[in-house]
Design a protein around this motif. Sequence first.
Motif, PDB file in Angstrom:
ATOM      1  N   THR A 106       0.858  -1.180   0.000  1.00  0.00           N
ATOM      2  CA  THR A 106       0.000   0.000   0.000  1.00  0.00           C
ATOM      3  C   THR A 106       0.892   1.227   0.000  1.00  0.00           C
ATOM      4  O   THR A 106       1.727   1.396   0.887  1.00  0.00           O
ATOM      5  N   LYS A 113      -4.258   6.763  -1.712  1.00  0.00           N
ATOM      6  CA  LYS A 113      -3.748   5.438  -1.367  1.00  0.00           C
ATOM      7  C   LYS A 113      -3.876   4.511  -2.577  1.00  0.00           C
ATOM      8  O   LYS A 113      -4.885   4.541  -3.274  1.00  0.00           O
ATOM      9  N   GLU A 114      -2.828   3.708  -2.802  1.00  0.00           N
ATOM     10  CA  GLU A 114      -2.840   2.785  -3.941  1.00  0.00           C
ATOM     11  C   GLU A 114      -2.234   1.456  -3.511  1.00  0.00           C
ATOM     12  O   GLU A 114      -1.198   1.427  -2.843  1.00  0.00           O
ATOM     13  N   ARG A 116      -0.385  -1.917  -4.683  1.00  0.00           N
ATOM     14  CA  ARG A 116       0.427  -2.408  -5.802  1.00  0.00           C
ATOM     15  C   ARG A 116       0.852  -3.843  -5.541  1.00  0.00           C
ATOM     16  O   ARG A 116       1.250  -4.201  -4.433  1.00  0.00           O
ATOM     17  N   ASN A 137       4.321  -0.703 -11.069  1.00  0.00           N
ATOM     18  CA  ASN A 137       3.668   0.593 -11.190  1.00  0.00           C
ATOM     19  C   ASN A 137       3.999   1.168 -12.562  1.00  0.00           C
ATOM     20  O   ASN A 137       5.092   0.960 -13.075  1.00  0.00           O
TER      21      ASN A 137
END
Length: 178
Positions: A106, A113-114, A116, A137
Amino acid sequence: MPLHQPPSRRLLCGLASLLVWFSATALADSRPVLGWVEKGLILPEGVAVKFKLDTGALTSSMHAENIDRFEKDGEKWVRFDLDLEDINTDKRVDSRVERKIERELTVRGAAGKEDRPVVKMKVCLGKQVYEEEFSLNDRDDMLYPVLLGRRTLEKLGPVDASRTFTAEPDCSVSKTDG
């Protein structure tokens, strides 16, 4: 060391101790000093790209496009495109890759917030092949398609922030994983 020794003897013993310490320190890390930007290869494709050695990042990151998650044999996997320009040939290398997801990362930033996926990939740096974890990414807007974080850097050796391109990748010499 007793204090009743003459000053010249204390100085000589101190210098000898210092020399032993410096020698032990130098022998403890005989790995080459790398620059903050190095040329590396993403394997098995062998595409040459710029790697940024980033002491400010914990986890390494690699450029990936069209990231699709799926399940295989009850495990989480990811399929993605490596669409990169090889800096040796100026040709684009486009490859579809599948890897098992090792974990999720995270990332929190200004954009929010992403989550991956993190996968294991092999890369060549200097004369060594390393199999390391990379978060995936889209790094199209970044100068460096590969960022090496501290978890990887601790295996590589010292980084000199004043240097770049110190080690030409040549993994035909050593096929050992780091």
